[in-house]
Design a protein around this motif. Structure first.
Motif, short mmCIF file in Angstrom:
data_model
loop_
_atom_site.label_atom_id
_atom_site.label_comp_id
_atom_site.label_asym_id
_atom_site.label_seq_id
_atom_site.Cartn_x
_atom_site.Cartn_y
_atom_site.Cartn_z
N LEU A 24 0.85 -1.20 0.00
CA LEU A 24 0.00 0.00 0.00
C LEU A 24 0.89 1.24 0.00
O LEU A 24 1.78 1.36 0.83
CB LEU A 24 -0.91 0.01 1.23
N VAL A 27 -2.36 5.15 1.46
CA VAL A 27 -3.82 5.02 1.32
C VAL A 27 -4.54 5.86 2.38
O VAL A 27 -4.30 5.72 3.57
CB VAL A 27 -4.23 3.54 1.43
N ASN A 28 -5.41 6.74 1.89
CA ASN A 28 -6.29 7.49 2.78
C ASN A 28 -7.69 6.90 2.65
O ASN A 28 -8.27 6.86 1.55
CB ASN A 28 -6.31 8.97 2.40
N PHE A 29 -8.20 6.44 3.78
CA PHE A 29 -9.45 5.67 3.78
C PHE A 29 -10.19 5.98 5.06
O PHE A 29 -9.59 6.21 6.09
CB PHE A 29 -9.07 4.17 3.72
N LYS A 47 -6.31 -5.00 -1.52
CA LYS A 47 -7.57 -4.87 -0.75
C LYS A 47 -7.46 -5.61 0.59
O LYS A 47 -7.77 -5.05 1.64
CB LYS A 47 -8.75 -5.44 -1.56
N LEU A 50 -5.10 -3.95 2.97
CA LEU A 50 -5.65 -2.78 3.67
C LEU A 50 -6.33 -3.25 4.98
O LEU A 50 -6.08 -2.68 6.05
CB LEU A 50 -6.65 -2.03 2.78
N TYR A 212 -14.37 2.35 -2.46
CA TYR A 212 -12.99 2.71 -2.81
C TYR A 212 -12.53 1.74 -3.90
O TYR A 212 -12.75 0.53 -3.78
CB TYR A 212 -12.06 2.55 -1.61
N LEU A 214 -9.23 0.36 -5.33
CA LEU A 214 -7.77 0.28 -5.10
C LEU A 214 -7.12 -0.28 -6.35
O LEU A 214 -7.57 -1.29 -6.90
CB LEU A 214 -7.46 -0.68 -3.96
N ARG A 218 -2.94 1.87 -4.44
CA ARG A 218 -3.33 3.28 -4.29
C ARG A 218 -4.83 3.42 -4.50
O ARG A 218 -5.42 2.63 -5.24
CB ARG A 218 -2.60 4.15 -5.32
N VAL A 219 -5.42 4.45 -3.87
CA VAL A 219 -6.84 4.70 -4.11
C VAL A 219 -6.97 5.38 -5.47
O VAL A 219 -6.57 6.53 -5.64
CB VAL A 219 -7.46 5.59 -3.00
N THR A 222 -12.60 7.19 -5.26
CA THR A 222 -13.51 6.95 -4.15
C THR A 222 -14.71 7.86 -4.32
O THR A 222 -14.57 9.02 -4.72
CB THR A 222 -12.84 7.13 -2.77
#
Ligand SMILES: Nc1ncnc2c1ncn2[C@@H]1O[C@H](COP(=O)(O)OP(=O)(O)OP(=O)(O)O)[C@@H](O)[C@H]1O
Length: 246
Positions: A24, A27-29, A47, A50, A212, A214, A218-219, A222
């Motif tokens: 990852l 990642v901002n989630f 996925k 994460l 999201y 992925l 990376r995202v 979203t």
């Protein structure tokens, strides 16, 4: 009174992986209380990683994982589960040599009060009547769909505030895919916040509030789940959807 939507789980600039391998890349989630957030994307996009990074199973190299605003980065899985995050891994999520009842008891092993355990089990049988009918059978003898339901019920026995589900519909027949996803919605309706990782992008997003996408850790995108489903390019590029709204 205004109730603010609060973030139950949040990752900030999360860089995580296994050993020296970075999977990852920032990642901002987040998932808001009582949302269903579905994470989709091609095979190997990160996925499951994460979820594992949130749970302290994959290594967080930099960035943060917050749970109800508290920093839980690289915290131990048992501590994280005691704090209220439940997890259903993709495989090996039940004890095949134990009965349905015994599996559910295992999910509540921290609860010493037997009546309380019975009460919770009864709640599970209300959500999953399929399991009540098989309560004395070995988990090994359940169908794939029943096993996934048992795995979810087992995680719910601990009364988590949030539940992380890793591809609960993988390898299930279409009938069970729909049933399992319907149960996910029912679980949310009991007040549990859901993060769902799904290979079956269309069906997974159809029950979600937000999603999201992925791609290579990376995202890529979203948005509210409906927008992802109807996006003219995203579905075709990454999710195997045929076209807008397909
Ligand atoms: N325990 C591990 N040790 C080393 N590498 C791993 C481990 N688990 C996963 N990986 C690698 O991390 C990458 C991302 O895997 P991950 O399972 O997070 O992807 P995914 O998006 O969930 O994919 P899938 O849909 O195929 O399950 C892959 O290249 C995978 O080989």
């Amino acid at each position: 009174m205004i109730v603010m939507a609060d973030k139950v789980i949040e990752t900030i600039d999360l860089v995580a992986g296994y050993g020296k391998m970075v999977i990852l890349h920032g990642v901002n989630f987040y998932v808001l209380r009582n949302e269903i957030v579905t994470v989709v994307g091609p095979n190997g996009s990160g996925k499951s990683t994460l979820l594992k990074a949130i749970l302290g199973i994959a290594k967080v190299i930099s960035g943060k994982v917050l749970y109800e605003g508290k920093d839980i980065t690289n915290e131990r899985l048992d501590r994280i589960s005691r704090m209220g995050i439940g997890y259903v891994p993709q495989t090996d999520n039940v004890f095949p040599s134990l009965t349905v009842r015994e599996n559910l008891e295992m999910g509540a092993y921290t609860i010493k009060d037997k009546d309380e355990v019975e009460k919770r089990m009864e709640e599970m049988f209300e959500i999953f009547p399929e399991l009540r009918a098989r309560k004395d059978q070995l988990a090994a003898n359940l169908s794939g769909g029943e096993r996934q339901m048992l795995a979810m019920a087992r995680a719910l026995m601990a009364r988590p505030k949030a539940l992380l589900l890793d591809e609960p519909t993988a390898a299930l027949s279409p009938k069970y895919v729909d049933l399992v996803l319907m149960k996910v919605k029912e679980i949310r309706d009991t007040g549990v916040t859901i993060v769902l990782v799904e290979q079956n992008a269309k069906k997974g997003l159809e029950i979600a509030d937000r999603g999201y996408v992925l791609v290579t850790g990376r995202v890529a995108y979203t948005a509210p789940a409906k927008e992802i489903l109807s996006h003219p390019e995203i579905g075709k590029l990454y999710l195997g959807l045929k076209g807008a709204g397909a």
